[in-house]
Scaffold this active site. Structure first.
Site, PDB file in Angstrom:
ATOM      1  N   CYS A   1       1.004  -1.205  -0.054  1.00 17.26           N
ATOM      2  CA  CYS A   1      -0.119   0.158   0.093  1.00 17.26           C
ATOM      3  C   CYS A   1       0.764   1.366  -0.024  1.00 17.26           C
ATOM      4  CB  CYS A   1      -1.014   0.120   1.138  1.00 17.26           C
ATOM      5  SG  CYS A   1      -1.782   1.555   1.351  1.00 17.26           S
TER       6      CYS A   1
ATOM      7  N   TYR B   1      -5.756   5.948  -8.762  1.00 20.10           N
ATOM      8  CA  TYR B   1      -6.757   5.102  -8.621  1.00 20.10           C
ATOM      9  C   TYR B   1      -8.031   5.506  -9.252  1.00 20.10           C
ATOM     10  CZ  TYR B   1      -4.280   3.107  -4.964  1.00 20.10           C
ATOM     11  OH  TYR B   1      -3.305   2.106  -4.145  1.00 20.10           O
TER      12      TYR B   1
END
Length: 351
Positions: free
Chosen positions: A59, A192
């Site tokens: 992440c 994203y």
């Protein structure tokens, strides 16, 4: 990562877009802070041995906190838990640990810390990393990823190593905040927004904004070694964690393919400069990164096949950025001690 929460809890069964086809990121649910001198509700004392930092090596949002913890030399003050890069319907889990439980918290899933904090609505905004958990109670203290790194850099000064850098200097905060604002919307979150868009127009908007910002940053870095000032700051850390994943994941997996990071004139040497700085490259794990994105995001990659490339040795090529002046840790700073080895190796991929 997280389809709707702050930092990294993409569950394979969730849909991260709204009816317009746009990716929507929800903010952190728990915004308490850990500070040197608590002054009221929502503030916890910076106290060595009390907290456990939970991260995923995959992440980018969690990676920031891992870098700062290392740069500031807080390893003995705040323990570290590393979750599996492969999530299931309950999100981040400790399946890499013996018996599938974190040895300090006793949890199988990070959601247990969220529910310990709020049994009814603890997972309302998802289960995200980074998360700081109180060791003695197993309850979540904060998942406020922007403030976690700022506070690790400033509020834990009493426990930092000698020679630690100043990552958020008062005289540069306004400029750092301005750079971070654009980087967050167009780059950190922009990949994203492109990758999870379900409408062509929404994808093209995110793609256009992403590369416009990368072009601007590339130009900014033409004559300066770091984004703000003459040493590493919060701004560099926040950009780096997206850049280091760009060619391995975002270029292909998220369709951010106008060009690779390796094709930018200044961003590519800049990223290599940071990668070769202690605290940055030694906290990167491309195996965790690729397995997470390519095996968890089944809506994008239904075969779950993990690509072999790119070749990581390119990150070690000379960058010559030192010719621009400045120094990574400031005029009086020093690098952290070398790590003993990889943070958490993974077993071979199933064939």
């Amino acid at each position: 990562m997280d389809p709707g929460a702050s930092a990294g809890n993409q569950q394979r069964v969730s849909t991260p877009t709204d009816t317009s086809g746009s990716f929507r990121r929800r903010g952190p649910r728990f915004t308490d802070r850990i500070v040197a001198e608590p002054a009221g509700d929502g503030q916890w004392p910076a106290e060595p041995g009390r907290y456990r930092l939970v991260v995923s090596l995959a992440c980018p949002w969690a990676h920031r906190s891992l870098i700062v913890r290392r740069l500031m030399g807080l390893e003995d003050a705040i323990s570290l838990a590393i979750v599996s890069p492969i999530q299931d319907e309950r999100s981040w889990n400790f399946s890499l640990d013996e018996d599938g439980r974190d040895p300090v918290l006793g949890h199988r899933y990070l959601e247990e810390a969220y529910l310990a904090r709020d049994p009814e609505e603890g997972t309302e905004n998802g289960v995200s990393v980074p998360a700081i958990v109180e060791e003695s109670t197993g309850l979540l203290v904060t998942n406020d990823y922007p403030w976690i790194t700022i506070d690790l850099g400033a509020e834990w000064a009493k426990y930092q190593r000698a020679g630690a850098p100043v990552l958020y200097p008062e005289g540069l905060r306004e400029e750092i905040d301005a750079v971070n604002e654009g980087v967050f919307h167009d780059v950190n979150n922009g990949v994203y927004k492109a990758g999870f868009a379900t409408k062509q127009a929404r994808y093209e908007e995110a793609y256009t904004a992403l590369f416009a910002r990368l072009d601007e940053l590339d130009e900014r870095l033409a004559a300066r070694r770091y984004l703000v000032g003459d040493h590493i700051t919060e701004a560099d850390i926040r950009l780096f964690t997206t850049l280091v994943r760009f060619d391995a994941v975002y270029h292909g997996h998220f369709k951010c393919n106008r060009q690779k990071l390796a094709e930018f004139e200044h961003l590519w040497p800049y990223a290599r400069d940071l990668y070769q700085t202690p605290g940055f490259g030694d906290t990167v794990d491309f195996d965790h990164i690729k397995r997470h994105y390519y095996q968890v995001h089944e809506s994008i990659n239904p075969t779950r096949i993990v690509p072999l490339g790119p070749e990581p040795s390119a990150w070690l090529e000379p960058h010559h950025r030192e010719e621009l002046g400045g120094s990574p840790f400031g005029p009086e700073g020093t690098p952290p001690e070398p790590l003993d080895g990889p943070l958490r190796p993974l077993p071979p991929l199933d064939m």
